[in-house]
Design a protein around this motif. Structure first.
Motif, mmCIF file in Angstrom:
data_model
loop_
_atom_site.group_PDB
_atom_site.id
_atom_site.type_symbol
_atom_site.label_atom_id
_atom_site.label_comp_id
_atom_site.label_asym_id
_atom_site.label_seq_id
_atom_site.Cartn_x
_atom_site.Cartn_y
_atom_site.Cartn_z
ATOM 1 N N VAL A 240 0.841 -1.197 0.000
ATOM 2 C CA VAL A 240 0.000 0.000 0.000
ATOM 3 C C VAL A 240 0.875 1.245 0.000
ATOM 4 O O VAL A 240 1.890 1.305 0.707
ATOM 5 C CB VAL A 240 -0.934 0.047 1.231
ATOM 6 N N ARG A 242 -0.068 5.189 0.741
ATOM 7 C CA ARG A 242 -1.144 6.092 1.148
ATOM 8 C C ARG A 242 -0.630 7.528 1.164
ATOM 9 O O ARG A 242 0.504 7.787 1.570
ATOM 10 C CB ARG A 242 -1.675 5.727 2.534
ATOM 11 N N GLU A 258 -5.261 5.965 -1.546
ATOM 12 C CA GLU A 258 -4.691 4.674 -1.173
ATOM 13 C C GLU A 258 -4.515 3.828 -2.429
ATOM 14 O O GLU A 258 -5.489 3.370 -3.029
ATOM 15 C CB GLU A 258 -5.602 3.969 -0.170
ATOM 16 N N ARG A 260 -3.507 0.446 -3.618
ATOM 17 C CA ARG A 260 -3.464 -0.837 -2.914
ATOM 18 C C ARG A 260 -3.277 -1.983 -3.901
ATOM 19 O O ARG A 260 -3.923 -2.021 -4.958
ATOM 20 C CB ARG A 260 -4.770 -1.002 -2.132
#
Length: 346
Positions: A240, A242, A258, A260
């Motif tokens: 991830v 962020r 985010e 992911r």
């Protein structure tokens, strides 16, 4: 028969009780204006001294009650449909983070929040997580107490920030807890931005490929080898990046991005098979209208903090000092009533 008394002449009627020769009739009570001005000024100065301390100090803390919600959307996402074990492309997904404060579970210096995270798509829920965190209300960092857990695991040890940045602490690198990997990774300052006209500080956190904390799950072996049969155990891995936009005075996250990538990896990969299969790949972002609402709420609270820390104390202190000065000057230049009365009698 006694004749009636002649009417009193003006100014010769019966004197008031207590009045007599050489004695003045008491006049109506008048407030001592200089004393009133000095007292009012002293009150305002005292209030100005209290605002930056106890009043502002209680406001500049991580809240211990209320609700927080972040909604993130991703289009053109890719995920593995675990009902059919087929990969779906260009899907629209929604990721929600909902937190509810629990003041009864905390204390004056600790806030407790119950958090639920869910990712949904066209086929329903793709993933969810429930956790409780207790944080120090001054530093915003997680502490162990109050029934904190991650998905029912009370041995999990959150470390660093979780939902809030410390209010008014300034830009600095800080550890930020990731509940899925149950590890902390640094949130690094990355400049400043305006979100709907509200100044924010931007932070970037990168969680390197990490095995998720849940146990391996059985999946069809053909996910990794087209010729394989039966099932194999597979672990979920997570990567991830962020980006957080934080209003600095309140420490509130007003916008979040985010990126992911989740994969399934077999516990024991075969020599000719794939080593992983993409479970989810998406770029989640806060919709503009959500970011604008979050920024407006943070800006209102920031205004309150600014007023109680500098603006109101300065205004009240200046007004109070002026009232005290005016009261003292009026007292110094007012004639002494007793001396004036004595001079009049002479």
């Amino acid at each position: 028969m006694t004749p009636p008394s002649p009417p009193d002449r003006p100014g010769t009627g019966t004197p008031e009780r207590g009045a007599g020769p050489g004695r003045a009739v008491p006049s109506a009570w008048r407030p001592d204006l200089p004393a009133v001005l000095v007292a009012a000024g002293a009150f305002l100065v005292t209030l100005a001294l209290l605002l930056p301390g106890p009043v502002h100090g209680r406001s500049a803390l991580v809240p211990d009650s209320g609700r927080l919600s972040w909604r993130l959307e991703a289009d053109s996402a890719r995920y593995l449909d675990t009902a059919t074990w087929r990969t779906r492309e260009d899907a629209e997904l929604v990721r929600r983070i909902d937190a509810v404060g629990s003041p009864a579970a905390g204390s004056a210096g600790r806030a407790v929040w119950d958090v639920r995270t869910a990712t949904t798509g066209p086929d329903g829920t793709l993933g969810h997580l429930a956790w409780r965190v207790a944080v120090d209300r001054s530093s915003g960092e997680a502490v162990r107490c109050c029934g904190a857990h991650v998905d029912g695991d009370h041995l999990a040890r959150p470390h660093g920030l979780t939902l809030w940045w410390p209010p008014g602490a300034g830009a600095a690198e800080r550890p930020l807890f990731d509940p899925e990997s149950r590890t902390s990774a640094p949130a690094v300052p990355d400049g400043a931005d305006l979100v709907s006209g509200v100044p924010t500080e931007r932070y970037v956190q990168t969680v390197a490929a990490t095995r998720a904390s849940e146990p391996a799950r059985p999946v069809p072996a053909r996910l990794f080898d087209a010729d394989a049969r039966g099932t194999v155990g597979a672990e979920r891995w997570l990567e991830v990046e962020r980006v957080y936009w934080v209003e600095p005075l309140t420490g509130r996250v007003v916008q979040l991005r985010e990126q992911r990538r989740e994969t399934l990896r077999p516990e024991e990969a075969g020599p000719d098979g794939e080593t992983e299969r993409v479970l989810l790949a998406a770029d989640f972002q806060t919709p503009p209208e959500e970011a604008a609402a979050n920024a407006a709420a943070a800006d209102r609270r920031a205004l309150l903090l600014r007023l109680t820390s500098t603006d109101l104390p300065a205004a009240l202190g200046g007004a109070g000092a002026l009232l005290v000065l005016v009261g003292v000057l009026r007292r110094a230049h007012r004639p002494d009533r007793r001396r004036s009365s004595a001079a009049g009698r002479v």
